[in-house]
Design an enzyme around this catalytic site. Structure first.
Site, short mmCIF file in Angstrom:
data_model
loop_
_atom_site.label_atom_id
_atom_site.label_comp_id
_atom_site.label_asym_id
_atom_site.label_seq_id
_atom_site.Cartn_x
_atom_site.Cartn_y
_atom_site.Cartn_z
N HIS A 1 -6.83 3.06 4.17
CA HIS A 1 -6.53 3.78 5.41
C HIS A 1 -7.80 4.08 6.20
O HIS A 1 -7.81 4.04 7.42
CB HIS A 1 -5.84 5.11 5.10
N CYS B 1 -4.54 -1.23 -1.94
CA CYS B 1 -4.67 0.21 -2.10
C CYS B 1 -5.56 0.47 -3.31
O CYS B 1 -5.26 0.02 -4.43
CB CYS B 1 -3.27 0.79 -2.35
N GLU C 1 -1.63 7.60 9.11
CA GLU C 1 -0.17 7.36 9.10
C GLU C 1 0.45 7.75 10.44
O GLU C 1 1.39 7.12 10.90
CB GLU C 1 0.50 8.16 7.97
N ASP D 1 0.87 -1.18 0.00
CA ASP D 1 0.00 0.00 0.00
C ASP D 1 0.90 1.23 0.00
O ASP D 1 2.11 1.13 0.25
CB ASP D 1 -0.89 -0.01 1.26
N SER D 2 0.30 2.39 -0.23
CA SER D 2 1.05 3.64 -0.14
C SER D 2 1.55 3.88 1.28
O SER D 2 2.39 4.75 1.50
CB SER D 2 0.13 4.80 -0.52
N CYS E 1 -10.88 3.70 0.59
CA CYS E 1 -9.43 3.81 0.77
C CYS E 1 -9.08 2.96 1.98
O CYS E 1 -9.78 3.03 3.01
CB CYS E 1 -9.04 5.28 1.02
N1 DGL Z 1 -4.64 3.45 1.05
C1 DGL Z 1 -4.78 3.93 -0.26
C2 DGL Z 1 -6.08 3.59 -0.93
O1 DGL Z 1 -6.69 2.60 -0.61
C3 DGL Z 1 -4.33 5.29 -0.66
C4 DGL Z 1 -3.97 6.30 0.31
C5 DGL Z 1 -3.12 7.40 -0.27
O2 DGL Z 1 -3.64 8.38 -0.78
O3 DGL Z 1 -1.93 7.22 -0.18
O4 DGL Z 1 -6.51 4.28 -1.83
#
Ligand code: DGL
Length: 264
Positions: A187, A74, A153, A11-12, A185
Site C-alpha cells: 500500500h 502483500c 484504501e 493482497d489484503s 508494505c
Molecule cells: N499491503 C499489505 C502489505 O504489503 C498489508 C496491508 C495491511 O495491513 O492490510 O503488507
C-alpha cells in the site's frame, strides 16, 4: 511452449495493485486476476491464523478461475501464510514478497536503514530471519505505519491528513539517521511521492514491486504466455463502490475497471 492461463495476484486490499502494475509492464501478454480483500483490511493488525484462513480462501478462488501461478502481493500475508499455501499447493509457483532490507543494506552510506511496514510484518519470524541474514553490519530502524493502509484504501494519496500521518511515521526513521527508507508494505508504494517529498533528495526510497515481477517471470519459465496483450480481472470484498473507485484510480486512470464482489 506457452501457457495462456492467467496469473493470480492478491493482497489484503488495493495495495497489491502497485505490484500488479509492475507485472503488467514487465509481462504485458499475461492475463491477470486480482483479489483485493478490502473488507478484511488491514491484515497488519490481525492474527496469523486469520490471515492464513483468508489467504487459503482467496488462493482457492484464484485457482478456480484457472490461475497457473500465484503472487502474494502483500508482505504481511507472505510472512503469515506463504509457507501454508506452498504446503497446500506444492506444484504451483507461489511468489511472495518481503521488505527490501537486502538492497537497502547495500545502498546505505550512513549505515542506518529505515523500514516502514505493518505490525504483522515487523513482528514476524520471517522479518527476524531477514534481519539476521541481511541486516548485519547496519542499523535497521523499524516503524509500523499504523493508519496508512486505510488512507490508501480510501484513495487519499496526497491529502493533508495522509501527509501528516506519514510525516509522523517517518520522523523517527529520519532522526535515527536513516538514508534509505524501505516501503515494506505494498500500500505504501502509492504514497511514494509524498514519502519522497517528506524525506528529501538525500534519502533513497525503495520497494520490491519490480523485483517481484522479475521473480514471477523467472518462476513462470515455460508457463509464460506468448500473447501480445493481456486482460485484467478484479474481485474485492468490502464496499464495492469504494474499492472500484480506488482501484480505478490506482490501476489505469484511462480505463474503466470492473470489480466483481468476492464471495469467499
Ligand atoms: N499491503 C499489505 C502489505 O504489503 C498489508 C496491508 C495491511 O495491513 O492490510 O503488507
Amino acid at each position: 511452449m506457452s501457457d495462456p492461463r492467467p496469473v493470480g495476484v492478491f493482497d489484503s486490499g488495493v495495495g497489491g495493485v502497485s505490484v500488479l502494475r509492475e507485472i503488467r509492464s514487465l509481462l504485458p501478454g499475461e492475463d491477470l486476476l486480482y483479489v483485493a480483500d478490502s473488507g478484511h483490511a488491514p491484515y497488519g493488525e490481525k492474527s496469523a491464523d486469520f490471515i492464513i484462513a483468508r489467504s487459503r480462501a482467496i488462493a482457492g478462488h484464484l485457482l478456480e478461475q484457472g490461475a497457473k501461478a500465484l503472487v502474494i502481493a502483500c508482505n504481511t500475508a507472505t510472512a503469515a501464510a506463504a509457507t501454508e499455501l506452498r504446503a497446500q499447493w506444492p506444484d504451483l509457483p507461489i511468489i511472495g514478497m518481503e521488505p527490501a532490507v537486502k538492497p537497502a543494506a547495500a545502498a546505505t552510506r550512513s549505515g542506518v536503514v529505515g523500514v516502514l511496514a505493518t505490525v504483522g510484518t515487523l513482528h514476524s519470524a520471517q522479518f527476524a530471519a531477514l534481519l539476521d541474514h541481511f541486516g548485519r553490519g547496519v542499523k535497521v530502524v523499524t516503524r509500523p505505519g499504523v493508519g496508512l493502509v486505510e488512507c490508501v484504501e480510501r484513495g487519499e494519496l496526497d491529502s493533508p491528513a495522509t501527509r501528516d500521518l506519514l510525516a509522523h511515521h517517518l520522523e523517527p526513521l529520519l532522526s535515527a539517521g536513516a538514508d534509505v527508507v524501505v516501503l515494506g508494505c505494498t500500500h505504501y508504494v502509492f504514497l511514494r511521492r509524498l514519502v519522497e517529498d517528506i524525506v528529501g533528495p538525500d534519502v533513497r526510497v525503495i520497494d520490491t514491486g519490480a523485483a517481484v515481477a522479475q521473480q514471477l517471470r523467472r518462476r513462470l519459465g515455460s508457463l509464460l504466455s506468448d500473447a501480445t496483450t493481456g486482460a485484467a480481472r478484479f474481485w474485492a470484498s468490502g464496499d464495492n463502490a469504494v474499492v472500484s473507485r480506488t482501484i480505478g484510480m490506482l490501476w489505469r486512470a484511462d480505463m474503466p475497471v470492473e470489480v466483481s464482489p468476492l464471495h469467499v
